[in-house]
Design a protein around this motif. Structure first.
Motif, PDB file in Angstrom:
ATOM      1  N   THR A 176       0.757  -1.145  -0.108  1.00  0.00           N
ATOM      2  CA  THR A 176       0.405   0.159  -0.204  1.00  0.00           C
ATOM      3  C   THR A 176       0.901   1.424   0.013  1.00  0.00           C
ATOM      4  N   ASP A 177       0.551   2.321  -0.667  1.00  0.00           N
ATOM      5  CA  ASP A 177       1.324   3.802  -0.458  1.00  0.00           C
ATOM      6  C   ASP A 177       0.648   4.724   0.731  1.00  0.00           C
ATOM      7  N   VAL A 178      -0.377   4.510   1.456  1.00  0.00           N
ATOM      8  CA  VAL A 178      -0.744   5.505   2.406  1.00  0.00           C
ATOM      9  C   VAL A 178      -0.982   4.505   3.664  1.00  0.00           C
ATOM     10  N   LEU A 179      -1.411   4.724   4.737  1.00  0.00           N
ATOM     11  CA  LEU A 179      -1.728   4.204   5.791  1.00  0.00           C
ATOM     12  C   LEU A 179      -1.888   5.661   6.937  1.00  0.00           C
ATOM     13  N   ILE A 180      -3.423   5.769   8.234  1.00  0.00           N
ATOM     14  CA  ILE A 180      -3.183   6.422   9.126  1.00  0.00           C
ATOM     15  C   ILE A 180      -2.294   5.624   9.863  1.00  0.00           C
ATOM     16  N   GLY A 181      -1.860   6.606  10.581  1.00  0.00           N
ATOM     17  CA  GLY A 181      -0.850   5.157  11.927  1.00  0.00           C
ATOM     18  C   GLY A 181      -0.204   5.918  12.580  1.00  0.00           C
ATOM     19  N   GLY A 182       0.318   5.560  13.714  1.00  0.00           N
ATOM     20  CA  GLY A 182       0.623   6.516  15.157  1.00  0.00           C
ATOM     21  C   GLY A 182       1.691   6.976  14.912  1.00  0.00           C
ATOM     22  N   PRO A 183       2.316   8.340  15.238  1.00  0.00           N
ATOM     23  CA  PRO A 183       3.481   8.879  14.855  1.00  0.00           C
ATOM     24  C   PRO A 183       4.600   8.392  15.130  1.00  0.00           C
ATOM     25  N   THR A 184       4.210   7.643  16.601  1.00  0.00           N
ATOM     26  CA  THR A 184       5.856   6.360  17.166  1.00  0.00           C
ATOM     27  C   THR A 184       6.041   5.529  16.254  1.00  0.00           C
ATOM     28  N   VAL A 185       4.528   5.148  15.938  1.00  0.00           N
ATOM     29  CA  VAL A 185       5.447   3.455  14.986  1.00  0.00           C
ATOM     30  C   VAL A 185       5.577   4.637  13.999  1.00  0.00           C
ATOM     31  N   PHE A 196      -0.054   3.132  24.553  1.00  0.00           N
ATOM     32  CA  PHE A 196       0.656   2.079  25.855  1.00  0.00           C
ATOM     33  C   PHE A 196       2.104   2.907  25.805  1.00  0.00           C
ATOM     34  N   GLN A 197       2.321   3.373  24.103  1.00  0.00           N
ATOM     35  CA  GLN A 197       3.636   4.360  24.855  1.00  0.00           C
ATOM     36  C   GLN A 197       3.184   6.047  25.393  1.00  0.00           C
ATOM     37  N   VAL A 198       2.011   6.261  24.622  1.00  0.00           N
ATOM     38  CA  VAL A 198       1.560   7.233  25.194  1.00  0.00           C
ATOM     39  C   VAL A 198       1.429   7.133  26.772  1.00  0.00           C
ATOM     40  N   VAL A 199       0.264   6.206  27.186  1.00  0.00           N
ATOM     41  CA  VAL A 199       0.259   6.280  28.528  1.00  0.00           C
ATOM     42  C   VAL A 199       1.136   6.181  29.966  1.00  0.00           C
ATOM     43  N   LYS A 200       2.306   5.412  29.351  1.00  0.00           N
ATOM     44  CA  LYS A 200       3.909   5.574  30.184  1.00  0.00           C
ATOM     45  C   LYS A 200       4.505   6.501  29.853  1.00  0.00           C
ATOM     46  N   ILE A 201       4.293   7.179  28.731  1.00  0.00           N
ATOM     47  CA  ILE A 201       5.240   8.621  28.909  1.00  0.00           C
ATOM     48  C   ILE A 201       4.364   9.427  30.361  1.00  0.00           C
ATOM     49  N   TYR A 202       3.121   9.685  30.022  1.00  0.00           N
ATOM     50  CA  TYR A 202       2.339  10.510  31.148  1.00  0.00           C
ATOM     51  C   TYR A 202       3.102   9.565  32.452  1.00  0.00           C
ATOM     52  N   ALA A 203       3.136   8.147  32.288  1.00  0.00           N
ATOM     53  CA  ALA A 203       2.856   8.410  33.954  1.00  0.00           C
ATOM     54  C   ALA A 203       4.212   7.793  34.504  1.00  0.00           C
ATOM     55  N   ASN A 204       5.087   8.505  33.291  1.00  0.00           N
ATOM     56  CA  ASN A 204       6.549   8.707  33.635  1.00  0.00           C
ATOM     57  C   ASN A 204       6.503  10.131  34.633  1.00  0.00           C
ATOM     58  N   ASP A 209      10.122  12.223  20.040  1.00  0.00           N
ATOM     59  CA  ASP A 209      11.323  12.360  20.799  1.00  0.00           C
ATOM     60  C   ASP A 209      11.195  11.702  22.221  1.00  0.00           C
ATOM     61  N   ARG A 210       9.616  12.615  23.205  1.00  0.00           N
ATOM     62  CA  ARG A 210       9.749  11.726  23.963  1.00  0.00           C
ATOM     63  C   ARG A 210       9.449  10.212  23.981  1.00  0.00           C
ATOM     64  N   ALA A 211       9.104   9.817  23.218  1.00  0.00           N
ATOM     65  CA  ALA A 211       9.169   7.979  23.286  1.00  0.00           C
ATOM     66  C   ALA A 211      10.508   7.428  23.657  1.00  0.00           C
ATOM     67  N   VAL A 212      11.889   8.571  22.610  1.00  0.00           N
ATOM     68  CA  VAL A 212      13.056   8.098  22.755  1.00  0.00           C
ATOM     69  C   VAL A 212      13.369   8.241  24.122  1.00  0.00           C
ATOM     70  N   LYS A 213      13.245   9.510  24.758  1.00  0.00           N
ATOM     71  CA  LYS A 213      13.551   9.409  26.531  1.00  0.00           C
ATOM     72  C   LYS A 213      12.486   8.301  27.251  1.00  0.00           C
ATOM     73  N   ALA A 214      11.838   7.774  26.686  1.00  0.00           N
ATOM     74  CA  ALA A 214      11.400   6.722  27.779  1.00  0.00           C
ATOM     75  C   ALA A 214      11.520   5.433  27.192  1.00  0.00           C
ATOM     76  N   GLY A 215      12.750   5.653  26.272  1.00  0.00           N
ATOM     77  CA  GLY A 215      13.010   4.133  25.855  1.00  0.00           C
ATOM     78  C   GLY A 215      12.670   2.916  25.042  1.00  0.00           C
ATOM     79  N   PHE A 216      11.587   3.549  24.537  1.00  0.00           N
ATOM     80  CA  PHE A 216      11.277   2.570  23.578  1.00  0.00           C
ATOM     81  C   PHE A 216      12.008   2.590  21.828  1.00  0.00           C
ATOM     82  N   TYR A 217      12.470   3.558  21.516  1.00  0.00           N
ATOM     83  CA  TYR A 217      13.268   3.671  20.141  1.00  0.00           C
ATOM     84  C   TYR A 217      15.204   4.044  20.247  1.00  0.00           C
ATOM     85  N   ASP A 218      15.806   3.716  20.226  1.00  0.00           N
ATOM     86  CA  ASP A 218      17.365   4.114  20.804  1.00  0.00           C
ATOM     87  C   ASP A 218      17.546   5.170  19.819  1.00  0.00           C
ATOM     88  N   LYS A 219      16.718   5.790  18.974  1.00  0.00           N
ATOM     89  CA  LYS A 219      17.011   7.604  18.423  1.00  0.00           C
ATOM     90  C   LYS A 219      15.672   7.734  17.556  1.00  0.00           C
TER      91      LYS A 219
END
Length: 325
Positions: A85-94, A146-154, A306-316
């Motif tokens: 496919t050429d397009v999707l509507i998805g989560g920014p961090t994904v 899950f990432q959004v909730v964890k970032i908020y919780a942190n 950037d917050r997803a990276v700081k939370a440890g979900f991704y390396d960069k």
């Protein structure tokens, strides 16, 4: 002489028909077909494409929409990653994860805010995420939610997974777990949130994604946003602009012609009647289309990644090429 005239007329009519047919073919060929990832699940993602197609917004803006439905979110993303496919509507961090893994994608605009992400509880004494300490939360750990909730919780000094026990479950299972009192709270998104609000008025919301994200960042954040493959953009430079225009029209139907949109939802996505109306009236469903060149949109998306990276979900974090220039 008369026979010659008739023959001439017949020839002219035939030539005109061929010319018209050729012009129509060229016009059709001029309209690119945009293949989009959709879902067979009764969620608002496929409803976007169903409304767009039902109202003819694709042809209005110069393209042909080809929605390809997939039975799971993993298959939904995989089709986009492989170029099916050429397009999707998805989560920014994904999308950031896919980009960093080499998928040639460009985020082209904004979409649904985090308002459609909610956590329900049955116990009246549980009024916030903090009240879940020592209790259990059913949530899909593989999703961007899950990432959004964890970032908020942190940000609130809560260790999600330690202070709050996490039970991995997709939205439907999470609801079932709360229904059976196996957990103390469950995370769901629209339209399940509106279905629950109608069917279980005794349940209450203890967390709303947009409200929580605004509390820690000053911004409502984005649940899902449109992305297009860079190789498709190279072939069709006007495709992002055309798609955003069609999405804006679709958003207008949801917010300004909600009854009409609700009818399409019932007929195509098999949602119960009134669910889209409930989601809009509640303020949870907010579909806002702006180009990613909008400074506030880009700033908000960059902050989320950037917050997803700081939370440890991704390396960069992804570089700015992830945004359509």
């Amino acid at each position: 002489m008369l026979k010659l005239s008739r023959r001439c007329v017949t020839t002219l009519v035939a030539a005109a028909a061929i010319a018209f047919s050729s012009a129509a073919t060229v016009q059709a060929q001029d309209k690119p077909t945009i293949r989009v990832s959709s879902l067979t699940l009764p969620v608002f993602n496929p409803l976007v494409w169903n409304i767009m197609k039902a109202r003819g917004f694709d042809t209005k803006h110069g393209f042909v929409l080809d929605a390809k439905a997939y039975p799971s979110i993993s298959a939904f993303y995989a089709a986009f990653a492989t170029g099916e496919t050429d397009v999707l509507i998805g989560g920014p961090t994904v999308l950031q994860k896919l980009y960093n893994e080499g998928v040639p994608l460009r985020i082209i605009g904004s979409g649904f805010t985090l308002g459609d992400l909610v956590i329900f509880a049955k116990d009246k004494s549980i009024k916030s995420l903090a009240d879940l300490k020592g209790k259990q939360l059913a949530i899909d750990m593989g999703g961007s939610q899950f990432q959004v909730v964890k970032i908020y919780a942190n940000a609130k000094g809560i260790d999600l997974g330690k202070d709050i026990t996490v039970v991995n479950a997709n939205f439907a299972v999470a609801r079932a777990q709360l229904e059976a009192s196996r957990v103390d709270a469950a995370l769901v998104i629209e339209p399940l949130a509106s279905i629950i609000a109608k069917q279980r008025p005794d349940w209450h919301v203890i967390f709303n994604g947009a409200e929580g994200w605004k509390e820690i960042t000053g911004d409502a954040g984005w649940e899902i946003v449109p992305a297009m493959r860079a190789d498709f953009i190279a072939k069709h430079p006007n495709a992002p602009k055309m798609l955003l225009a069609a999405l804006a029209d679709t958003a207008a139907v949801m917010h300004k012609e909600t009854a009409a949109g609700d009818k399409i939802a019932t007929e195509t996505t098999k949602l119960p009647p009134g669910i889209l109306q409930t989601a809009i009236d509640s303020g949870r469903l907010q579909f806002i289309i702006k180009p990613v060149s909008d400074p506030e949109v880009k700033k908000s998306l960059r902050d989320m990644m950037d917050r997803a990276v700081k939370a440890g979900f991704y390396d960069k974090a992804a570089d700015d090429k992830i945004f359509l220039q």
